[in-house]
Design an enzyme around this catalytic site. Structure first.
Site, PDB file in Angstrom:
ATOM      1  N   HIS A   1      66.347  41.753  26.291  1.00 54.31           N
ATOM      2  CA  HIS A   1      66.402  42.705  27.398  1.00 54.31           C
ATOM      3  C   HIS A   1      65.944  44.091  26.932  1.00 54.31           C
ATOM      4  O   HIS A   1      66.386  44.566  25.886  1.00 54.31           O
ATOM      5  CB  HIS A   1      67.840  42.862  27.893  1.00 54.31           C
TER       6      HIS A   1
ATOM      7  N   ASN B   1      68.591  41.316  17.885  1.00 54.56           N
ATOM      8  CA  ASN B   1      69.002  41.326  19.295  1.00 54.56           C
ATOM      9  C   ASN B   1      70.494  41.060  19.457  1.00 54.56           C
ATOM     10  O   ASN B   1      71.165  41.705  20.266  1.00 54.56           O
ATOM     11  CB  ASN B   1      68.196  40.264  20.071  1.00 54.56           C
TER      12      ASN B   1
END
Lengths: 334, 334
Positions: free
Chosen positions: B148, B180
């Site tokens: 994201h 991440n």
């Protein structure tokens, strides 16, 4: 933003971090200068976030990411368009080379020889903000030619038009020997010959590509390319594309009725290419050039009837000329 | 352009040439589909070259490269902007990932917890023409997380807002373990904590970078990155940047008078990062992020007085949380 240079760089914080990846061997001159933002929002002077929170309840309308544009402006990307007499260039601020250059040549324009290449000099394009501008020193001793996207020889009809082709916004780093000074040059001649022999009017789109290659070691596809300059600034394309759009005029009034355009796309590696490789080897579907460049070159509503395959209608074969004598009289290629 | 597929690919000419560089292992489905051009010029239906040559004399006004737009449309690049409830994304059709994502969070929006991550699914963004769209299968088994840019957790105030963060136009391939799911995740928490503790309102710009690295063998700077998917389509960034813009409200009416904004830029490599590396190591001048992304993040007329260094005013230190239990209850990260 020069105030960031003053404020943050001088504080020495950045020097300890990731900044070495960006700037290579940092050079003082390279980070100063004009970073004006030509986006319309650039006119907004105020720093205000209307709406705002009252500290008590949450109202969904208080969430407004676009309000950032009032502080920072629209970040871009901005691609700098400039219109010359014979071509339009679209400059890529990230890679410091054109994204595309669109030209127009006609049978008549090629017949007029008022421009002299020897009177033209390579020039930095002052219209590009200095933060994003490619510089003569980026190319100097890089091992690459300053490769014209719109060739100088397409603008011989006028000295100003020819001078414009020498702006760095019309340049990308090209392998010299075996490519820019050889195969690519023959290819450019081929396009002019098309205009002399087969089409009264030809439009040409030329630009860089960065294509993936299969890495045998990692078994993965990778895009890999050199960046020249100090700090490293100007990207060296792995390939170049050219899309040639020819039109034949009707016999009755020497105008195109809009019935037919003749199109071919070519993708050549930025590398030595032996003269005996046929040009058709490099013929590439427009769709593939669109996918890899992110550009779109034809309206969806340009019908199949109007577009004919150029190489089905004319001979797509290079004529190999010997440039060796002629090149000696030109200014050094870098 | 589907007609090119039909006409040229089916003729088999392209298969002999450079096309293997583009398409990797060619897949039939990948090259079909909608390539509509949203540029205003797209409305022009006619194929005509006014002016034109009469075959006798040369008139400079016959040279008009911009007439190409009437045939082909403006090639772009087109960056697809889409406005969500909590963020705006700007999609890069060449690399098939965002160029930037701008978010807004407030102290109040973070307090509302109506969205549930488990109810959201990763989704291809149908608003992107299929030629340029990133696909779920591009990420599948790539070894990378769908990372994201605007974090899901920034949109907990509303399920629709959270669902929007799961569009692939908000994603770029990120190293999962160590990045991440770890350091980058702590970094995102740090930004939310800033908004809870120090600033009533925070705007954040997040995006990918492709930075050069010195190659010891060639003694040159190179940009090198993987491209995932089959055919290879989605670029894996070498780094990610985040620019954090915080504002404190005045005490009297809980509004910002436009006097001060607090700014810091960070650039993190897309790689495992040990938790003990301090966040300030990744602090980077905005100018450097501008140079390498080609973007410009602040108006020239935003003065030094208004912009304060965020890390001079608040503590830029990550809080390392142990996600190991929490992550187990989440959907698989790929």
């Amino acid at each position: 933003m020069s105030f960031f240079n003053i404020k943050i760089v001088s504080a020495g914080v950045a020097g300890t971090g990731i900044i070495s990846y960006f700037l290579g061997v940092p050079s003082k001159g390279a980070s100063s200068g004009n970073t004006s933002n030509p986006h319309p929002n650039g006119a907004n002077n105020g720093v205000s976030f209307p709406g705002g929170s009252n500290g008590m309840t949450f109202n969904e309308t208080d969430i407004n990411p676009s309000e950032y544009f009032k502080v920072g402006g629209f970040p871009g990307p901005i691609f700098d368009l400039s219109q010359g007499k014979q071509f339009i260039s679209c400059y890529d601020r990230e890679r410091k080379i054109p994204k595309w250059v669109i030209e127009h040549i006609t049978r008549e324009s090629l017949n007029v020889k008022k421009g002299d290449r020897k009177k033209s000099n390579f020039k930095e394009d002052q219209r590009i903000p200095s933060t994003y501008r490619s510089l003569l020193k980026d190319y100097f001793r890089s091992g690459y030619d300053r490769g014209h996207m719109a060739p100088a020889a397409d603008s011989k009809f006028d000295q100003v038009a020819m001078d414009q082709t020498f702006l760095l916004t019309n340049m990308a780093p090209q392998v010299g020997e075996g490519f820019n000074r050889d195969y690519w040059s023959h290819f450019e001649c081929f396009v002019r010959d098309l205009c002399v022999k087969d089409f009264e009017s030809v439009r040409i789109i030329t630009g860089p590509l960065f294509l993936p290659k299969f890495n045998e070691k990692t078994r993965k596809y990778e895009i890999s390319y050199e960046v020249i300059g100090n700090p490293p600034s100007v990207s060296v394309p792995t390939h170049f594309y050219k899309i040639v759009v020819g039109e034949k005029f009707s016999n009755d009034n020497m105008k195109n009725k809009g019935e037919n355009i003749y199109v071919a796309g070519f993708v050549l590696p930025n590398d030595k290419i032996p003269n005996d490789i046929p040009l058709t080897y490099f013929k590439t579907p427009i769709e593939a050039i669109e996918r890899s460049s992110g550009l779109s070159f034809f309206h969806q509503n340009v019908s199949n009837k109007k577009v004919k395959d150029l190489c089905d209608n004319v001979s797509c074969v290079l004529t190999i000329r010997d440039w060796s004598d002629k090149m000696k009289s030109l200014p050094p290629p870098k």
